[in-house]
Design an enzyme around this catalytic site. Structure first.
Site, PDB file in Angstrom:
ATOM      1  N   SER A   1      60.911  60.691  61.254  1.00  0.00           N
ATOM      2  CA  SER A   1      61.285  61.464  60.072  1.00  0.00           C
ATOM      3  C   SER A   1      62.095  62.691  60.496  1.00  0.00           C
ATOM      4  CB  SER A   1      60.029  61.844  59.279  1.00  0.00           C
ATOM      5  OG  SER A   1      60.375  62.390  58.011  1.00  0.00           O
TER       6      SER A   1
ATOM      7  N   GLU B   1      66.183  54.335  58.466  1.00  0.00           N
ATOM      8  CA  GLU B   1      65.059  54.230  57.541  1.00  0.00           C
ATOM      9  C   GLU B   1      65.139  55.421  56.592  1.00  0.00           C
ATOM     10  OE1 GLU B   1      62.073  56.238  57.274  1.00  0.00           O
ATOM     11  OE2 GLU B   1      62.849  57.729  58.675  1.00  0.00           O
TER      12      GLU B   1
ATOM     13  N   HIS C   1      58.564  55.191  57.078  1.00  0.00           N
ATOM     14  CA  HIS C   1      57.594  56.008  56.355  1.00  0.00           C
ATOM     15  C   HIS C   1      56.464  55.215  55.702  1.00  0.00           C
ATOM     16  CE1 HIS C   1      60.477  59.282  56.887  1.00  0.00           C
ATOM     17  NE2 HIS C   1      59.532  60.108  56.479  1.00  0.00           N
TER      18      HIS C   1
END
Length: 335
Positions: free
Chosen positions: A140, A239, A309
């Site tokens: 992330s 992602e 995630h």
């Protein structure tokens, strides 16, 4: 002199005259940190968002100890004085730098993401990792650190983080896969990822260094010193979470117009979680939008890579040369 003044002075001296991020020379090899062994120490830091009030750091320590590892928390790891961040930029940078400089710490695991790692980059001296490498782990927001390390020529691990650990009744089989993947990657036991067939996959084989991570962070890095070197053979992983579909399209437009997509040897699409606005934008599945951009490239494209995630969130060795194979039976990514 106060401790705060000394900290400010040290960070100024460390970063003075180094506005540009450190990069490896074209002929310098990528550095692979040593894998961990039982008895090694991992440092845990919070480079971005602060921890929730009842974060179970004791159980996190127990999890790493069950893997045969010792845990050292950053000095400001649990700081909650700031409205959003886990300490000031200087404090978070000092925590991360201390772990980088500590010879007893063999890997640095980021507790969670959120936002804020980019604010630390001007305050860090990452160059020591070329001569004394150690794994930096996270995903992330930690994508910014992965990209900085990629420009420096040091491998890192994109994987789940302690803030995502689940315990007791909350620990699903998918979460166990995520945690075991992290453990395996740290100890050098993670060799490949196999994915089932997907109707949008594009077949083929390719080799290149793995780059990317969170798509929004990747786009934010274009034109900065952390932008990945797409002039070298690259396998791009992306992602995302919680984005509107029109924003996803805008980010893909940015990659296409910047020339990134045309330079990739292969594209790996991980989890696109809790995406929004599909009906309004007229696209049912975010993968369909990605496929529309990737299809004309004539390169292998793999959908359904279990990383991002949601669980399972399996480990990826960023900066490593990987082999990608996609055919009717599915796909394999070999590290």
């Amino acid at each position: 002199m106060t401790r705060r003044f000394l900290l400010l002075l040290a960070l100024f001296l460390r970063t003075a005259g180094s506005a540009a991020a450190p990069t490896r020379t074209p002929d310098a090899p990528f550095i692979r940190p040593p894998y961990l062994r039982p008895g090694d120490t991992v440092g845990i830091v919070a480079p971005a968002r602060k921890l929730r009030e009842r974060a179970d750091t004791a159980r996190v320590r127990e999890r790493f100890e069950s893997w045969g590892l010792h845990v050292k928390y950053g000095r400001h790891f649990a700081d909650r004085e700031q409205p959003y961040f886990a300490g000031t930029d200087l404090q978070r940078a000092a925590d991360l730098q201390a772990m980088i400089d500590d010879p007893d710490v063999k890997a640095i695991v980021c507790y969670q993401g959120g936002y804020g790692s980019v604010r630390l980059l001007p305050l860090l001296d990452l160059t020591i990792l070329r001569t004394h490498p150690k794994w930096i782990v996270g995903f992330s927001d930690i994508t910014m650190l992965h990209m900085a390390l990629g420009r420096l020529g040091v491998e890192s691990i994109h994987a789940t983080m302690p803030g995502k650990f689940r315990f007791d009744a909350e620990e699903s089989p998918e979460a166990i896969v995520s945690d075991e993947s992290l453990r395996s990657a740290l100890f050098g036991l993670w060799t490949c990822i196999d994915t089932p067939p997907h109707p949008l996959n594009r077949p083929g084989t390719a080799r290149g260094r793995l780059a990317g991570g969170n798509l929004a962070l990747l786009c934010a890095a274009l034109g900065t010193p952390e932008e990945p070197d797409f002039d070298t053979p690259t396998v791009l992983f992306i992602e995302e979470v919680g984005e509107q579909m029109y924003r996803l399209d805008r980010m893909l437009q940015q990659l296409e117009r910047h020339g990134v997509l045309a330079k990739c040897r292969a594209i790996l699409a991980g989890h696109f979680t809790d995406m929004q606005g599909q009906r309004h934008f007229g696209i049912r599945d975010p993968y369909e939008l990605i496929a529309a951009y990737a299809r004309p490239l004539g390169i292998p494209v793999v959908f359904g890579v279990p990383s991002g995630h949601e669980d399972p969130n399996v480990a990826l060795y960023m900066g490593r040369e990987v082999a990608v194979t996609a055919d009717d039976s599915g796909a394999r990514i070999e590290f």
